[in-house]
Write a protein that holds these residues in place. Sequence first.
Motif, mmCIF file in Angstrom:
data_model
loop_
_atom_site.group_PDB
_atom_site.id
_atom_site.type_symbol
_atom_site.label_atom_id
_atom_site.label_comp_id
_atom_site.label_asym_id
_atom_site.label_seq_id
_atom_site.Cartn_x
_atom_site.Cartn_y
_atom_site.Cartn_z
ATOM 1 N N GLU A 1 3.205 -17.339 1.715
ATOM 2 C CA GLU A 1 4.118 -16.318 2.216
ATOM 3 C C GLU A 1 3.872 -16.028 3.693
ATOM 4 O O GLU A 1 4.807 -15.707 4.433
ATOM 5 N N GLN B 1 11.899 -7.014 4.915
ATOM 6 C CA GLN B 1 11.873 -7.660 3.600
ATOM 7 C C GLN B 1 11.458 -6.642 2.549
ATOM 8 O O GLN B 1 10.889 -5.589 2.858
ATOM 9 N N SER B 2 11.741 -6.971 1.310
ATOM 10 C CA SER B 2 11.509 -6.016 0.225
ATOM 11 C C SER B 2 10.082 -6.067 -0.313
ATOM 12 O O SER B 2 9.655 -5.162 -1.019
ATOM 13 N N HIS B 3 9.348 -7.125 -0.002
ATOM 14 C CA HIS B 3 7.996 -7.275 -0.569
ATOM 15 C C HIS B 3 6.941 -7.272 0.556
ATOM 16 O O HIS B 3 7.259 -7.433 1.730
ATOM 17 N N THR C 1 3.702 -8.736 2.580
ATOM 18 C CA THR C 1 2.970 -9.949 2.947
ATOM 19 C C THR C 1 1.816 -9.557 3.867
ATOM 20 O O THR C 1 2.027 -8.891 4.888
ATOM 21 N N GLU D 1 9.052 -2.981 2.202
ATOM 22 C CA GLU D 1 9.358 -1.841 1.333
ATOM 23 C C GLU D 1 9.752 -0.657 2.207
ATOM 24 O O GLU D 1 10.678 -0.778 2.999
#
Length: 870
Positions: free
Chosen positions: A190, A219-221, A223, A249
């Motif tokens: 990632e 991005q939603s996640h 890293t 998030e």
Amino acid sequence: MKLILSHTNLDFDGFSSMLAAQKLYPEAKMVLPDKLSAEVEHFFAIYKDTFPTISAKEVSFPSVTEIILVDTNSFNRIGDIADKLPSEQSLTLTVYDHHPETADTLKNATKQIDRTGATVTILAEKLQAEQIAVTPFEATVFALGVYSDTGSFSYLSTTGRDLRAAAFFVENGANLRVVDQFREPPLKGEQQKLFQTLLQKADIRSIDGLDICITSHQQSHFTGHLADIAAKLIQITGADAVIAAVKMENKTFITGRGQSERVNLLPLMAAFNGGGHEQAASANVKDDPLSNVLEQIEQNISSIVRPALTAKELMSSPVRVIAPETTIETASKMLYRYGHTGFPIVENEQVIGIISRRDIDKALHHQLGHAPVKGYMTREPITISADETIETIREYMIDDQVGRLPVLENKELVGIVSRSDVIRAMHGKRSVHLSLSTRSKIPMKRQVTETMKKQLPPVIFQLLELIGKEAAERDMNAFLIGGMVRDLLLNRDNVDMDIVIEGDGILLAEELQKLYGGSIRTHKQFRTAVWKHPSGFKVDLTSARTEYYDFPAALPKVEMSTIKEDLFRRDFTINAMGVCISTQEFGDLLDYFHGYEDINKGRIRVLYNLSFVEDPTRILRAIRFETRFSFQMDAQTHELARQAANNLRSVSKARLAGELSRMFYEEDAPAGAKRMIDLSCLNYIISTSLSEKTILQRIQLLTDVRKEFEANHVKMKPSFWIEHLFVMFQDHHQALIHAATFALSKDDKHTLNTTLHAVTTITDSADISPLAQTGEWHRQLSQTKNEALAGALVFADAELRQAGINYVIKRNQLIPLVGGKELINAGFKPGPHFKDILFELEIIQLENPDITADELLQYANRVLASGNET
């Protein structure tokens, strides 16, 4: 010939291991393979001139006798060089490696193959075991090797030995910022995807000459390792700073990385309540749109850039240039003369080319010393303006592979910026020593006015103030330099005033004479003047100059220069300090070469590696300073002196005598003689069959005689020095012949001649013995100088020597009770016989120290008057 080799596609561990091996085997040459890894190639774009490497083309392979192989244990990995080497059986082979042995491993080699994370770790342990010093720059290169091959100690192959080696490198000054700049951390999964995304969105803009990269993503996640991603971005983009803002998030993470001294990320991160270091900082913002964060970054981005360092601040000036018709050989001498790595070539006041040390060395290798430099110069060189930033200069050097850039203003050459200047600026306080000298661009300054007031007689202090004031009023800078500055710091008396003027020293001397009286003596060739002040003190005034030597042991030639160049021509760092006596900076100690530190450490150190080659008499001077101050040459100076000792053969006897006379008369003669033998100097000065042990024994005996003389107030005159040469020979007639060639004065020659007579008399005469009366000694040796008797007594046995010492002491303590006047008053008629009578009375007085003048006259009337009219 010994070679240090490593594998092709050379990585940092291979190269750092070669460099470490070169310290263990200083006589061996590092031969770079044909191919270098990308990271090493990038590193060499800046640092290539720093390392003493050669290419395979420069190697005479038939003369190779020994190979030190590092970071590989097989010739299969060294490329085409393997085909050029003599057979393996005819070579002495040594291997240092951390790769496991295979069927191809060298069979006939002395091997140290250990399962460490890096080969340089093995070599670092040997450096420590042999107590070999490591410079901060070398430690940085070694650290690059161990960090790269252990993945910054994250690879499973990493051992505790690697960590201890890294600690050793850091303790010796390794610059981890440079290590971080040139090694490449791996990204996975990632992280790699996020890296690619941020790279595609990168927006690079220029702010005051720096490239600043701003990139963002949402991005939603989550890293992790955004700091590593930012570090990767700065390497790939080549930007001076990267600001990455990633919303994951409901939180935006802001990470910054810089690789320029001009970048300070803290003001930007402070706007987001973040922190860190100037070159690595971060912050995070919760529950705020990414667009708002980016807007705030734009508003504060300029705060991270410091003002640019420009060529004007980096450059060396004035610039030494050469003409296109200058021969390669002359250019080479000038490189060593000034400690430069290249020269601009100027014709009709225009820069038409530039030539580097490497170009010149190659031409000399092919016996082209007679050829003009124009045939080997780089034509149409890249030039820069004085306001060019260090970042742009660095890009030129990397992209165009140039090591020096002339600085022009209105087409006029005003300065030059070299790789050394850029590296010094990049490394700041942890400056890398790139040249053979220990020069600093900016001198260390200390205030010594109070020391001067305390140490110097008031009249001297006031005289220095006066000279400084008059110099300043004429826009000249005046500096007290040399031995007086050294002795000032050592709390030793010295009033020999040597003053260097940045300007016309003769003109200032003439002005001082007009204003304050006294007399002057000038030497226009050397731009020097001696002003004798009405108080009686002499002041040497010299225009700042640089000296160079056309060939080893030649007398120096002189050119006008600055105080820095003037100090650089001095012999040792402890003598290369100056004290400003001009009004505004009065009492500032200028120390470009760390002489103050060397004084505190009791160290004698040359300023550059060719110092003893250019002037071999400096070897004898170094010995004198060792004995005078109880100092010691540092290891490098000691080795340079030993290697250059053979050059003493080409020095005139008069110049050698000038140093030897001071060593033997003013300093500790036995210690000086021993150091001359230690450094293999003596054989290049005199040709004697006497053993070194016997020479030292005789010098010690001569010193013992002198001490006993002087303890009884028998003073030795300066000609005593030449006795030290006389006693170094077995045959007395040979001693006279050889020592006479060093005689500086008629007094030296007379001392030698009477020494030969004294030796013959003391050792061969039947009338001279330990039991002989003082009068008999006086009859034989009354006309012999004290200095000659001291030398002659070295050849006597202990009992006879002591009798001779007693005679000399009595002779020098004698105050004649009867002279010509007393003889006339006693009725003696004057005439040539008076001399004989007075001599006999001297003998009577020597043998009867309690006798009175009346008793001597009675003796003269009774015994000596026959044949004389009364």
